[in-house]
Design a protein around this motif. Structure first.
Motif, mmCIF file in Angstrom:
data_model
loop_
_atom_site.group_PDB
_atom_site.id
_atom_site.type_symbol
_atom_site.label_atom_id
_atom_site.label_comp_id
_atom_site.label_asym_id
_atom_site.label_seq_id
_atom_site.Cartn_x
_atom_site.Cartn_y
_atom_site.Cartn_z
ATOM 1 N N ASP A 129 54.088 40.122 39.464
ATOM 2 C CA ASP A 129 53.101 40.746 38.585
ATOM 3 C C ASP A 129 53.685 42.061 38.089
ATOM 4 O O ASP A 129 54.169 42.860 38.895
ATOM 5 C CB ASP A 129 51.796 41.017 39.342
ATOM 6 C CG ASP A 129 50.989 39.751 39.572
ATOM 7 O OD1 ASP A 129 50.136 39.441 38.731
ATOM 8 O OD2 ASP A 129 51.229 39.063 40.591
ATOM 9 N N VAL A 130 53.644 42.284 36.779
ATOM 10 C CA VAL A 130 54.158 43.526 36.186
ATOM 11 C C VAL A 130 53.000 44.268 35.517
ATOM 12 O O VAL A 130 52.269 43.694 34.700
ATOM 13 C CB VAL A 130 55.274 43.249 35.156
ATOM 14 C CG1 VAL A 130 55.766 44.561 34.563
ATOM 15 C CG2 VAL A 130 56.429 42.484 35.803
ATOM 16 N N TYR A 131 52.841 45.524 35.889
ATOM 17 C CA TYR A 131 51.790 46.380 35.333
ATOM 18 C C TYR A 131 52.419 47.470 34.479
ATOM 19 O O TYR A 131 53.441 48.038 34.852
ATOM 20 C CB TYR A 131 50.997 47.053 36.458
ATOM 21 C CG TYR A 131 50.129 46.105 37.270
ATOM 22 C CD1 TYR A 131 48.764 46.006 37.022
ATOM 23 C CD2 TYR A 131 50.686 45.323 38.279
ATOM 24 C CE1 TYR A 131 47.970 45.145 37.763
ATOM 25 C CE2 TYR A 131 49.899 44.452 39.018
ATOM 26 C CZ TYR A 131 48.533 44.372 38.754
ATOM 27 O OH TYR A 131 47.763 43.502 39.494
ATOM 28 N N ILE A 132 51.776 47.773 33.353
ATOM 29 C CA ILE A 132 52.170 48.949 32.567
ATOM 30 C C ILE A 132 50.902 49.685 32.160
ATOM 31 O O ILE A 132 49.953 49.080 31.650
ATOM 32 C CB ILE A 132 53.033 48.570 31.335
ATOM 33 C CG1 ILE A 132 53.419 49.837 30.555
ATOM 34 C CG2 ILE A 132 52.359 47.532 30.446
ATOM 35 C CD1 ILE A 132 54.534 49.620 29.529
ATOM 36 N N THR A 133 50.870 50.972 32.438
ATOM 37 C CA THR A 133 49.705 51.774 32.072
ATOM 38 C C THR A 133 50.148 53.123 31.517
ATOM 39 O O THR A 133 51.175 53.669 31.930
ATOM 40 C CB THR A 133 48.742 51.971 33.274
ATOM 41 O OG1 THR A 133 47.592 52.692 32.829
ATOM 42 C CG2 THR A 133 49.382 52.747 34.417
ATOM 43 N N GLY A 134 49.362 53.629 30.594
ATOM 44 C CA GLY A 134 49.664 54.890 29.931
ATOM 45 C C GLY A 134 49.278 54.793 28.469
ATOM 46 O O GLY A 134 48.624 53.831 28.040
ATOM 47 N N TYR A 165 45.574 45.240 41.812
ATOM 48 C CA TYR A 165 46.406 44.224 42.476
ATOM 49 C C TYR A 165 45.683 43.615 43.679
ATOM 50 O O TYR A 165 45.897 42.457 44.005
ATOM 51 C CB TYR A 165 47.752 44.830 42.896
ATOM 52 C CG TYR A 165 48.737 43.782 43.380
ATOM 53 C CD1 TYR A 165 49.187 42.776 42.524
ATOM 54 C CD2 TYR A 165 49.218 43.789 44.684
ATOM 55 C CE1 TYR A 165 50.082 41.810 42.956
ATOM 56 C CE2 TYR A 165 50.104 42.837 45.130
ATOM 57 C CZ TYR A 165 50.540 41.840 44.256
ATOM 58 O OH TYR A 165 51.421 40.873 44.694
ATOM 59 N N HIS A 166 44.806 44.389 44.335
ATOM 60 C CA HIS A 166 43.952 43.827 45.392
ATOM 61 C C HIS A 166 43.231 42.590 44.869
ATOM 62 O O HIS A 166 43.066 41.595 45.566
ATOM 63 C CB HIS A 166 42.887 44.847 45.826
ATOM 64 C CG HIS A 166 43.358 45.834 46.847
ATOM 65 N ND1 HIS A 166 44.028 45.464 47.988
ATOM 66 C CD2 HIS A 166 43.226 47.177 46.922
ATOM 67 C CE1 HIS A 166 44.298 46.542 48.705
ATOM 68 N NE2 HIS A 166 43.833 47.598 48.072
#
Length: 429
Positions: free
Chosen positions: A204-209, A380-381
């Motif tokens: 899983d890849v997350y990107i935030t901003g 992610y939980h």
């Protein structure tokens, strides 16, 4: 408070989570690799992220890789491995400045993602083995980390509690691995395992901003697509729980002055269950905050403990109590801790205390979500549990918990193991 909405997309070999937000001045990218817990993998999975973040084929030494990160306006790279229920998760995190705030035209995000890609997919290797010098240095660091657990008596007591409590369950496997396996592990062995890890772990890849969604998707696709990985999500196994015929009491000795009294309970509740929110409030009232029963009664009222607190494991269904006590007050401290459990079962707390605890839990949650990394962990939980809930709904569910639901939770919880690490009369060295 407006909480960032998540956009989740199934991609080739990974799952993408985009969280656009103008709240953060930096952009955070997190790659999470998940596998089941297997004892024979634990040492390799403990060492692997340490080796990967030290060198790539294009930046073949720790100094060169660090210099490359610094040249990208001080981009930060970190990693760790942890147990989540019956899963093991290795996380790689990158925090990069937002190029919108820069004076020059550097395509900073793309440069950072290219470097991130190299760390994960092009590590320094030769003849199907990791760099021997880097491997040996990180192996020595991990060996010291494993050895040092014995010196941190609280961590050691917690590890021994789980050893006994979850004896025949994967959750008992040590997250830092095992010295006897580390000793015989070679750079070629680890590289062979890496090939399996990089192609078969669920990613899983997350990107935030402050990112534009389409551009973020294009860039992540460019650097994280795994052509040889299906990223097929298997049916999640319900956490392995052993029936409790009778609780265990384990006493072990060591060279210490302050005894460590740790208790393990089975909650039979995990993230995603309807009564999970009641468990959060139960823990807050019982031992999660300075106003809790454990702190006020064991530590303050009776002065039996240097510290007394509780926490729960969201994906395994465990509630753990920690206390540091003088070795000669074991029986008294144990009795008073168990009395607090009984008081919770009998509903010996007020509506006002429930409401105060709900606000404390909500504030804690909001504080966690206030940081980019914290928000990603909470989301992610949900991936791990297969139970997707909007952030606002999480908060509303906490606020809806009733006093009776907390009492019901208290009566559902079962004592599994009492573990006491006490002095062998030798004193602490």
């Amino acid at each position: 408070m407006k909480i960032t909405k998540e956009k989740m997309l199934e991609k080739q070999g990974y799952r993408l989570h985009i969280l656009p937000s103008k709240k953060y001045k930096t952009i955070n990218i997190v790659a999470k690799f998940k596998s089941e817990l297997k004892k024979e993998w634990m040492t390799k999975r403990a060492l692997l992220p340490m080796v990967l973040q030290k060198a790539t084929q294009d930046h073949p030494s720790p100094r060169q890789l660090q210099s490359a990160l610094e040249n990208l306006y001080g981009t930060i790279l970190s990693s760790d491995g942890t147990k989540k229920g019956e899963n093991h998760v290795i996380s790689f995190r990158m925090e990069v400045a937002n190029e919108a705030y820069l004076n020059d035209r550097t395509p900073l995000l793309e440069e950072a993602l290219r470097l991130f890609h190299d760390v994960l997919f092009n590590p320094k290797s030769e003849n199907n083995a990791f760099d021997e010098k880097i491997f040996n240095r990180e192996k020595q660091t991990l060996e010291q980390k494993i050895t040092s657990i014995k010196d941190d008596k609280m961590s050691y007591a917690n590890m021994r509690l789980i050893d006994h409590m979850c004896k025949d369950e994967p959750y008992s496997y040590h997250v830092h691995g095992y010295p006897e396996e580390l000793e015989k592990l070679t750079a070629a062995d680890l590289y062979e395992y890496y090939q399996s890890f990089i192609n078969h772990d669920l990613l899983d890849v997350y990107i935030t901003g402050d990112v534009e969604e389409d551009e973020a998707e294009r860039l992540i696709d460019k650097y994280f697509t795994r052509e040889n990985a299906s990223n097929q999500v298997l049916d999640e196994k319900k956490t392995n729980t052993q029936p409790i015929d009778d609780s265990k009491e384990i006493i072990e000795e060591d060279e210490l002055n302050q005894g460590k009294l740790h208790l393990g309970f089975r909650t039979h509740t995990t993230f995603g269950d309807e009564d999970y929110y009641a468990l959060q409030i139960f823990n807050g009232l019982f031992g999660g905050f300075p106003s809790s029963k454990l702190f006020m009664n064991v530590r303050e009222k009776h002065s039996l403990a240097y510290y007394a607190a509780s926490r729960f494991e969201s994906h395994k269904g465990l509630l753990l109590v920690f206390s540091g006590i003088a070795p000669d007050v074991y029986d008294q401290a144990k009795s008073i801790i168990l009395e607090q459990v009984e008081a919770m079962r009998n509903g010996e707390f007020t509506e006002e205390e429930v409401e105060q605890t709900k606000e404390l839990v909500v504030n804690q949650l909001l504080e966690t979500m206030d940081s980019a990394q914290g928000l990603i962990e909470i989301l992610y939980h949900q991936v791990l549990s297969g139970h997707m809930v909007e952030a606002e709904e999480l908060i509303e569910n906490i606020r809806q918990v009733t006093m009776q639901e907390v009492v019901d939770m208290a009566n559902k919880i079962e004592l599994d193991t009492i573990y006491f690490l006490t002095s062998n009369e030798g004193g602490e060295k």
